[in-house]
Design a protein around this motif. Sequence first.
Motif, PDB file in Angstrom:
ATOM      1  N   GLU A 305       0.930  -1.117   0.063  1.00 48.19           N
ATOM      2  CA  GLU A 305       0.091  -0.143   0.163  1.00 48.19           C
ATOM      3  C   GLU A 305       0.820   1.075  -0.014  1.00 48.19           C
ATOM      4  OE1 GLU A 305      -3.499   0.231   2.864  1.00 48.19           O
ATOM      5  OE2 GLU A 305      -2.314   2.082   3.573  1.00 48.19           O
ATOM      6  N   VAL A 306       0.766   2.042  -0.944  1.00 50.74           N
ATOM      7  CA  VAL A 306       1.384   3.385  -1.031  1.00 50.74           C
ATOM      8  C   VAL A 306       0.421   4.574  -0.752  1.00 50.74           C
ATOM      9  CG1 VAL A 306       2.858   4.683  -2.368  1.00 50.74           C
ATOM     10  CG2 VAL A 306       3.070   2.319  -2.661  1.00 50.74           C
ATOM     11  N   SER A 307       0.948   5.703  -0.104  1.00 47.22           N
ATOM     12  CA  SER A 307       0.011   6.676   0.428  1.00 47.22           C
ATOM     13  C   SER A 307       0.680   7.759   1.043  1.00 47.22           C
ATOM     14  CB  SER A 307      -1.023   6.126   1.335  1.00 47.22           C
ATOM     15  OG  SER A 307      -0.173   5.828   2.574  1.00 47.22           O
ATOM     16  N   GLY A 308       0.117   8.771   1.060  1.00 42.37           N
ATOM     17  CA  GLY A 308       0.737  10.055   1.832  1.00 42.37           C
ATOM     18  C   GLY A 308       0.264   9.978   3.205  1.00 42.37           C
ATOM     19  N   PHE A 309       1.607  10.131   4.089  1.00 37.61           N
ATOM     20  CA  PHE A 309       1.213  10.220   5.361  1.00 37.61           C
ATOM     21  C   PHE A 309       2.288  11.445   6.119  1.00 37.61           C
ATOM     22  CE2 PHE A 309       1.851   8.505   9.934  1.00 37.61           C
ATOM     23  CZ  PHE A 309       0.774   8.481  10.056  1.00 37.61           C
TER      24      PHE A 309
END
Length: 699
Positions: A305-309
Amino acid sequence: MKSIRRFSAVLVIAMTIAAIVSAIPSYGAVPKLDQIRVAIFLNLPGKYTTTVSTATFSGTDGLNIGIRNPSGIDHWFRQEASKQARFTLHDYKVLIGETTDFNGAIAILKRVQSISKDAWLTSMNKYGKTVYQITEGVYPTQDEVRLAAERWGMDTDLLRLTSQNKPVPTGPLYLEASSYPSMTEAAKAAASFGGAGLDNFIAVKKSEDGKIEYTVHVGAAAGPAELEVIRSQAEKAAVGPLTEPDNTLPYMQIRDDHTLSLKANTADSLYLIQGTGTKVSLTTSPNGTIKLNERYERSYRGQFEVSGFNNRLAVVNELPFEHYLYSVVGAEMPASWPAEALKAQAVAARSYAIHQGFGFQIAHVVDSVQSQSYGGIGAEKQATINAVNLTSGVVIMHEGKVIEALFSSSAGGTTADASEIWGNPVAYLSSIPSPDHVSEAGLYSWYRIVLPDGRTGYVREDLAEETGEKTAAGSSILRIKGDSVTVRTVPLIQSEVQPVDKLNSGTRVVLLEKVIQSNEMSWVRGPFTAQTLTSSMQPRINTPLSGPILTVEASKRGASWRVTELLVNGEPLDIRYPDTLRSALGGLPSTRFEIDETARMSIAGATGARTERPADSSTMYLLGADGKAQPLETNNIYILDGSGKVRAATKDPEFRFNGTGNGHGVGMSQWGAKGLAEKGYDYDYILKYYYNNVTVAKD
């Protein structure tokens, strides 16, 4: 030999106690975890920060790329096994330069990469030609990217490469064209915008009625004013209707990326994703694996899973919990070790992970030693897989709860009480003897020697021999065997550390002591200068040091003799908790150490008065055979103490550390587990030996 027998007696008593306790069952409900989320890259200030600007993936059986929603994974499209997919945030970046000359673009890219690790070389069709853009940075705000653009604009070497065209800020603001059912049709529309000189990027999204569609993002504005300029240019060019995007819907903007290939005709797909809300899912076939270039090119089971955090790219590997343990056991313990030690490691690792819960907000654990080492499938071996499978579901419990089954490489002969390391006691984590000496089996001994020029260092025992001669002080004289024999600062080969010297065959040196090669059980570190220690301490202490370091001494110790308080210049070092001493003192393996303050000495004068150094830093004088006193120029001094032993001292403050153990020392010692397994104890016994009053239970 007396000390060894004494340790053995204590160990036998402790083992007997553990055996009695282990006979008392207390089974309760045993928690289990089916899937685990492991953060590979994560920005969690104050707890864990390992970040990357771009994540590059490939799958052995291709990649299914989509969006993760609360209801599950929504697959959007597929990437072939022969291709890579790269991901970064659609945030603010500096446009360093733009050119139709690919070689010129490479030169600009290399200049940027020499200063920043966050740089991309992408291409698009503009004015009917292929245009290459070099962008830099991961900036969360418009103000930050503007400041960055100004800084880059002062780089004269860069300006020369860009023909004096100054960098400009770009951002995630854009106008959107119509929707198209295919990539091909979207590419035709993008070409029309490019022909008018507008930045154009194909993007993929899902419509409100659930259909995958493509569109064109026009512009990459850093603010509303720049976006209006783009709108005006588009209207003048009359190239098609543009609207404000609906940013409530997830999207992936696609760019042709030449950063890795460095070839004009070879590009990876670079996907820019929204920094908030969008979670990109990467899956492959059930038996396939996914490789992540930026983490040592490791391959992993499960999905990503790739996301902005927290304004940075977050990369999380999700996989079956027991499969995760296959890798952890292999990364934490050599697969060649006894099976019962590997099983003990498997159960400890399983218990530790379950105890953590969602300890990292979007993940249970991280892949480093801040949780426990996890290296993907490369760390798996058949022996580690067997250890996990044969202990499937088994955990360690105390009073009905899964324990935080802490472990470290070596306890150095005695495990630590939790209070010695973090300042608070834990019922099942107390100090006991540990058979960690097994790490010393088969190691060389090393000689600590005095070189002809007065310096000290270490040579391996097979590289020097006795001459049968002694100095006037009674120290043995050795002869070097072989040419270019390396003299080390510590009794260990360290390729990254500059050696003291190289000596040729026949060189005569003086023996100070003989020690075992530094290992997980016993070790030597230093000497560190006062300035080196100051630089190491300052970022890790709560109250800054007020002056140069003259003395360092252990003022308090815990049950296992680990240092719990350190005095620097007579004042307690203000640290968060005792284990911080390891990093504050230049990266010591453990806090179970003795300090050799080489400049600490008492000097008796001719009148009987005593001078204490280094408190008194006045010039030292040597009295020669002719009765004349001369100032001491060299830093090295050799003192014969009352017991007849020669001590290596220094004129200026320096500090050596002699210690045992590797790691915090709390809970299970991995080398100790090996030692117990070699004595015939099983994993159940090993765990109950290291963790007090616990139950080893299976769901």
